[in-house]
Write an enzyme that holds these catalytic residues in place. Structure first.
Site, PDB file in Angstrom:
ATOM      1  N   GLN A   1       0.924  -1.016   0.143  1.00 44.70           N
ATOM      2  CA  GLN A   1      -0.063   0.009   0.189  1.00 44.70           C
ATOM      3  C   GLN A   1       0.728   1.295   0.024  1.00 44.70           C
ATOM      4  O   GLN A   1       0.291   2.518   0.077  1.00 44.70           O
ATOM      5  CB  GLN A   1      -0.883   0.034   1.174  1.00 44.70           C
ATOM      6  CG  GLN A   1      -2.006  -1.300   1.084  1.00 44.70           C
ATOM      7  CD  GLN A   1      -2.920  -1.298   2.433  1.00 44.70           C
ATOM      8  OE1 GLN A   1      -2.411  -0.466   3.340  1.00 44.70           O
ATOM      9  NE2 GLN A   1      -3.422  -2.287   2.596  1.00 44.70           N
TER      10      GLN A   1
ATOM     11  N   HIS B   1      -0.806  -0.233   5.750  1.00 45.65           N
ATOM     12  CA  HIS B   1      -1.434   1.032   6.574  1.00 45.65           C
ATOM     13  C   HIS B   1      -0.303   2.012   6.669  1.00 45.65           C
ATOM     14  O   HIS B   1       0.065   2.338   7.992  1.00 45.65           O
ATOM     15  CB  HIS B   1      -1.897  -0.057   7.920  1.00 45.65           C
ATOM     16  CG  HIS B   1      -2.607  -0.906   8.061  1.00 45.65           C
ATOM     17  ND1 HIS B   1      -3.170  -1.557   8.916  1.00 45.65           N
ATOM     18  CD2 HIS B   1      -3.486  -1.522   6.792  1.00 45.65           C
ATOM     19  CE1 HIS B   1      -4.074  -2.474   8.548  1.00 45.65           C
ATOM     20  NE2 HIS B   1      -3.963  -2.416   7.272  1.00 45.65           N
TER      21      HIS B   1
ATOM     22  N   TYR C   1      -8.668   6.977  20.069  1.00 48.76           N
ATOM     23  CA  TYR C   1      -9.816   6.243  19.346  1.00 48.76           C
ATOM     24  C   TYR C   1      -9.807   4.956  19.479  1.00 48.76           C
ATOM     25  O   TYR C   1     -10.701   4.231  18.798  1.00 48.76           O
ATOM     26  CB  TYR C   1      -9.819   6.952  17.907  1.00 48.76           C
ATOM     27  CG  TYR C   1     -10.066   8.423  18.002  1.00 48.76           C
ATOM     28  CD1 TYR C   1     -11.492   8.787  17.982  1.00 48.76           C
ATOM     29  CD2 TYR C   1      -9.076   9.131  18.262  1.00 48.76           C
ATOM     30  CE1 TYR C   1     -11.779  10.090  18.294  1.00 48.76           C
ATOM     31  CE2 TYR C   1      -9.603  10.692  18.424  1.00 48.76           C
ATOM     32  CZ  TYR C   1     -10.740  10.809  18.114  1.00 48.76           C
ATOM     33  OH  TYR C   1     -11.066  12.421  18.352  1.00 48.76           O
TER      34      TYR C   1
END
Length: 364
Positions: free
Chosen positions: A84, A148, A250
């Site tokens: 990625q 990621h 989060y």
């Protein structure tokens, strides 16, 4: 800024194969024009004053789309183009007309692997080349693999930068303030740390971290009030839209609305004291990427709505309301694996389709 209304661009659009298409929507039929095609894994859109458009390709190529069609821009630094990783976001800041500076996020080769980095560079007056490529930020090194990287850049109202950083597949690192993995980083345009960053004075913490506990945020945008929002990939289920607050956690990988790809549960469930809840989540996952919060210029009924590209289901998700909810899915052949979506200067909606290898413009 004008939105590609010059004669040369009009001729270029007319020269592309096929007539304009249409997408069905709650606001009526949407006209979709291919502005550029033949793109190889396009990742991000940037609008230049005067109407030209920049597009990044993950393999490391930067393209300028203008009067003469599309042409490469030389001078991109070395990127880690694997998995990625590669050349990812491009930001055209508010002061570009004065400084000629652009900002890029990308996967930078590092000892032990690669990491998310931000570079600034100057674009030549003819748009043909970059100069003064300078790395102003890179995450703490040592991450292997190609997963990621996160990697959106958003300019804050005060001219500072927010940068999303994925956890690089190293789940526990997203809870470790000594590393930027799984965080939103807040830096100045020269890479320095602005006053007020929440962990800048905490021993052992990386001073650029603004929020943490993220998995892989690949979309980010400001709303009309200057509030930062991000959209991030979950695992199997649990893709999230988050309202980013200073110093907030989060939750990844302690809490999640998804499960591991093996089917096993993640962490401790969906809630834990001291950890934020998403503003919205998808289950099943849509694999969200770019995100736009719309001004309402051409479609007043969509003012303040969120538009999120899906890499999995080949659609654009529209979210609205408080609490936020998905209210519409816009889809057609053109929306194959939407990587980025942005509002153009005149209010048109632009998006990049990885599946079609094309840049599209949407008007009423």
């Amino acid at each position: 800024m004008r939105e590609l209304i010059k004669g040369g661009i009009a001729a270029f659009l007319c020269g592309l194969a096929g007539p304009a298409a249409a997408l069905d929507s709650s606001a009526g039929a949407l006209t979709v024009e291919a502005v550029a095609d033949g793109l190889n894994e396009p990742w991000a859109i940037g609008f230049l004053p005067g109407g030209d458009v920049l597009v990044t390709e993950r393999a490391g190529r930067l393209l300028l789309i203008g009067d003469e069609g599309q042409r490469p821009v030389e001078g991109v630094g070395e990127v880690f183009a694997s998995g990625q990783g590669g050349l990812l976001d491009v930001l055209v800041p508010e002061d570009f007309a004065r400084t000629r500076e652009l900002f890029f996020s990308y996967a930078k080769p590092q000892e032990g692997g690669a990491g998310t980095a931000v570079a600034r560079a100057e674009l030549s007056p003819d748009g043909a080349r970059l100069s003064k490529w300078e790395v102003i930020f890179e995450m703490a090194p040592g991450s292997e693999g190609g997963r990621h990287f996160g990697s959106r850049i958003v300019e804050a109202p005060d001219g500072t930068l927010f940068v999303t950083v994925g956890e690089r597949g190293d789940r526990p690192a997203a809870q470790d303030l000594s590393r930027e993995n799984g965080s939103v980083v807040h830096i100045a345009k020269d890479g320095s740390i602005p006053d007020g960053n929440p962990f800048a004075s905490e021993d052992g913490a990386r001073p650029g971290i603004w929020s943490y506990g993220h998995r892989n945020p690949q979309g980010a945008a400001l709303d009309a009030g200057g509030q930062l929002w991000v959209v991030e990939h979950g695992a199997k289920g649990g893709d999230e839209v988050n309202r980013v607050e200073k110093g907030a956690n989060y939750g990844w990988p302690v809490i999640s609305y998804g499960v591991h790809y093996s089917g096993k549960t993640i962490g401790e469930g969906t809630h834990k004291e001291g950890m934020e809840q998403p503003a919205f989540y998808w289950d099943p996952s849509i694999a969200p990427s770019g995100m736009m919060i719309y001004s309402g210029k051409l479609w007043p009924e969509w003012e303040g709505d969120f538009f999120v590209g899906s890499l999995k289901f080949n659609l654009i998700s529209r979210l609205s309301g408080d609490p936020l909810e998905e209210v519409e899915r816009i889809e057609g052949p053109e929306t194959a694996r939407v990587r980025d979506i942005a509002e153009g200067p005149a209010g048109a909606i632009w998006f990049l389709s990885v599946g079609q290898g094309a840049l599209y413009r949407v008007t009423p």
